[in-house]
Design a protein around this motif. Structure first.
Motif, PDB file in Angstrom:
ATOM      1  N   LEU A  23      16.640   7.103  98.795  1.00 23.61           N
ATOM      2  CA  LEU A  23      17.700   6.700  97.873  1.00 23.61           C
ATOM      3  C   LEU A  23      19.056   6.540  98.556  1.00 23.61           C
ATOM      4  N   GLY A  24      19.219   7.132  99.728  1.00 27.12           N
ATOM      5  CA  GLY A  24      20.502   7.026 100.432  1.00 27.12           C
ATOM      6  C   GLY A  24      20.718   8.228 101.320  1.00 27.12           C
ATOM      7  N   ALA A  25      21.511   8.033 102.359  1.00 24.16           N
ATOM      8  CA  ALA A  25      21.680   9.061 103.379  1.00 24.16           C
ATOM      9  C   ALA A  25      22.350  10.322 102.842  1.00 24.16           C
ATOM     10  N   ASP A  26      23.217  10.203 101.826  1.00 20.82           N
ATOM     11  CA  ASP A  26      23.951  11.363 101.324  1.00 20.82           C
ATOM     12  C   ASP A  26      23.202  12.138 100.248  1.00 20.82           C
ATOM     13  N   VAL A  27      22.116  11.566  99.724  1.00 23.95           N
ATOM     14  CA  VAL A  27      21.432  12.200  98.594  1.00 23.95           C
ATOM     15  C   VAL A  27      20.783  13.529  98.994  1.00 23.95           C
ATOM     16  N   PRO A  28      20.093  13.622 100.145  1.00 27.55           N
ATOM     17  CA  PRO A  28      19.522  14.928 100.507  1.00 27.55           C
ATOM     18  C   PRO A  28      20.566  16.029 100.602  1.00 27.55           C
ATOM     19  N   PHE A  29      21.768  15.707 101.130  1.00 22.03           N
ATOM     20  CA  PHE A  29      22.786  16.747 101.243  1.00 22.03           C
ATOM     21  C   PHE A  29      23.249  17.223  99.875  1.00 22.03           C
ATOM     22  N   ALA A  30      23.368  16.321  98.919  1.00 22.58           N
ATOM     23  CA  ALA A  30      23.783  16.738  97.577  1.00 22.58           C
ATOM     24  C   ALA A  30      22.769  17.691  96.953  1.00 22.58           C
ATOM     25  N   LEU A  31      21.511  17.565  97.331  1.00 19.56           N
ATOM     26  CA  LEU A  31      20.495  18.504  96.869  1.00 19.56           C
ATOM     27  C   LEU A  31      20.674  19.869  97.509  1.00 19.56           C
ATOM     28  N   ILE A  32      20.976  19.867  98.812  1.00 25.16           N
ATOM     29  CA  ILE A  32      21.013  21.115  99.576  1.00 25.16           C
ATOM     30  C   ILE A  32      22.370  21.808  99.465  1.00 25.16           C
ATOM     31  N   GLY A  33      23.458  21.041  99.573  1.00 27.23           N
ATOM     32  CA  GLY A  33      24.802  21.592  99.465  1.00 27.23           C
ATOM     33  C   GLY A  33      25.188  22.443 100.658  1.00 27.23           C
ATOM     34  N   GLY A  34      26.246  23.243 100.483  1.00 22.58           N
ATOM     35  CA  GLY A  34      26.729  24.102 101.561  1.00 22.58           C
ATOM     36  C   GLY A  34      27.433  23.311 102.636  1.00 22.58           C
ATOM     37  N   THR A  35      27.094  23.578 103.869  1.00 18.18           N
ATOM     38  CA  THR A  35      27.624  22.873 105.033  1.00 18.18           C
ATOM     39  C   THR A  35      26.448  22.422 105.879  1.00 18.18           C
ATOM     40  N   ALA A  36      26.509  21.215 106.407  1.00 17.01           N
ATOM     41  CA  ALA A  36      25.400  20.729 107.224  1.00 17.01           C
ATOM     42  C   ALA A  36      25.885  19.676 108.198  1.00 17.01           C
ATOM     43  N   VAL A  37      25.157  19.551 109.289  1.00 15.20           N
ATOM     44  CA  VAL A  37      25.346  18.458 110.238  1.00 15.20           C
ATOM     45  C   VAL A  37      24.360  17.362 109.862  1.00 15.20           C
ATOM     46  N   GLY A  38      24.855  16.138 109.778  1.00 12.91           N
ATOM     47  CA  GLY A  38      24.000  15.004 109.467  1.00 12.91           C
ATOM     48  C   GLY A  38      23.959  14.030 110.627  1.00 12.91           C
ATOM     49  N   LEU A  39      22.757  13.725 111.112  1.00  8.99           N
ATOM     50  CA  LEU A  39      22.574  12.753 112.185  1.00  8.99           C
ATOM     51  C   LEU A  39      21.715  11.606 111.673  1.00  8.99           C
ATOM     52  N   GLY A  40      21.357  10.676 112.559  1.00  2.00           N
ATOM     53  CA  GLY A  40      20.668   9.474 112.117  1.00  2.00           C
ATOM     54  C   GLY A  40      21.660   8.622 111.353  1.00  2.00           C
ATOM     55  N   VAL A  41      21.337   8.276 110.116  1.00  2.00           N
ATOM     56  CA  VAL A  41      22.317   7.623 109.244  1.00  2.00           C
ATOM     57  C   VAL A  41      22.935   8.648 108.305  1.00  2.00           C
ATOM     58  N   GLY A  42      22.721   9.925 108.635  1.00  2.00           N
ATOM     59  CA  GLY A  42      23.259  11.032 107.850  1.00  2.00           C
ATOM     60  C   GLY A  42      22.202  11.843 107.152  1.00  2.00           C
ATOM     61  N   GLU A  43      20.957  11.344 107.207  1.00  2.00           N
ATOM     62  CA  GLU A  43      19.885  11.977 106.445  1.00  2.00           C
ATOM     63  C   GLU A  43      19.184  13.099 107.211  1.00  2.00           C
TER      64      GLU A  43
END
Length: 323
Positions: A154-174
């Motif tokens: 669905l998009g590179a930012d969607v997994p982070f919105a599920l997980i939350g907190g703080t994270a490093v995103g690589l690839g296209v952010g996913e």
């Protein structure tokens, strides 16, 4: 991914309410265009206490319907939100319906709080909330990690919105790696009455680099000092490390954001940064009280502001009930 065995239809909740956070890119470095048209990124995501909210309700008719309302003081150009199958939350529900054995028709009511097309991942938060809500509504049985894998489509930012907190995103952010950041960081957001197209901002970045003869590394990397400052909760150290490769492109498309950045500096912010593709600007404060002072000063000039803190939790069920 195989669907999961659900409970008997009609025995589960008739409605589920979920909230999911917006985010700030504390550091965002962007590589050159790839053959697939995307850009590799190295991002430090911080979920903040500004939440989208979705109520998913079982409907007798098949398919997905969407309504939207807004709350809070943010500038929200509601007319720009699609209410058809192109809505990202609707896409999330439709995708999960294909994977769930006992899916039903569903109505999604979205309460907007994150700025629309504001560089804070509001649409991605909607999609994450819809995935979690429909999973509970249909008793699909997917784990949080499995939903995050589904979310990548669905998009590179969607997994982070599920997980939350703080994270490093690589690839296209996913490609997410959670990072330690327990001490709250306080921010003042300044929103705009307009949005910026993320693809347009990336194209502008490419044009600016081409004109300057600048060739970024194919695979950008995160400065480990950023993670150290966040782990320590050291706002002053982090202020020196905020970085966004997209900021110059956002300023090219919306020159008035320079005045906003200057206003935040005059109000005493430790630092300011355009969030993601903009046009939301995030100002870092040294404490909650300092944030309130900055917020009051900026609001007094007529700017639309919001106090937030992070890290915030990812998508979370607020309630489920028999409607």
């Amino acid at each position: 991914m195989a669907g999961r065995t659900a409970g008997i239809r009609g025995t589960g909740p008739r409605a589920v309410r979920v909230k999911a956070p917006g985010k700030i890119n504390v550091s965002l470095r962007v590589g050159p265009p790839r053959e697939d048209g995307y850009h590799s990124v190295a991002s430090v995501y911080l979920a903040v206490s500004l939440y989208e909210e979705i109520t998913a309700t079982v409907t007798d008719e098949p398919g997905v319907t969407v309504t939207v309302d807004g709350q809070g003081s943010l500038n929200l150009p509601m007319a720009e939100i699609p209410l058809d199958s192109s809505n990202l939350a609707a896409q999330a529900a439709s995708l999960l319906a294909e994977l769930s054995e006992n899916s039903t028709g569903v109505h999604l009511n979205i309460t907007k709080r994150v700025p629309i097309a504001g560089g804070m991942g509001g649409g991605s938060a909607d999609a994450a909330a819809a995935l979690l809500a429909c999973d509970a509504l249909w008793n699909s049985g997917f784990s949080r990690d499995e939903l995050a894998k589904i979310a990548v489509d669905l998009g590179a930012d969607v997994p982070f919105a599920l997980i939350g907190g703080t994270a490093v995103g690589l690839g296209v952010g996913e490609q997410l790696t959670p990072a330690i950041s327990k001490t709250p960081l306080h921010w003042v957001l300044v929103t705009s009455p307009f949005g910026l197209s993320t693809p347009a901002v990336y194209r502008t970045l490419d044009d600016l680099r081409l004109a300057a003869g600048h060739e970024p590394p194919e695979l950008p990397e995160i400065d480990p000092q950023v993670l150290g400052a966040m782990r320590a909760g050291d706002a002053h150290a982090l202020a020196e490390l905020l970085h966004n490769d997209l900021q110059d492109a956002a300023l090219e498309l919306a020159p008035g954001l320079r005045d906003v950045l200057d206003a935040g500096k005059e109000a005493g912010a430790l630092a300011g940064i355009v969030s993601g593709s903009g046009p939301t600007v995030a100002f870092l404060a040294e404490s909650a009280d300092h944030g309130e002072t900055i917020d009051a000063l900026l609001a007094s000039t007529g700017l639309s502001t919001e106090l937030v803190s992070g890290p915030a939790h990812g998508a979370r069920i607020v309630s489920d009930y028999i409607a």
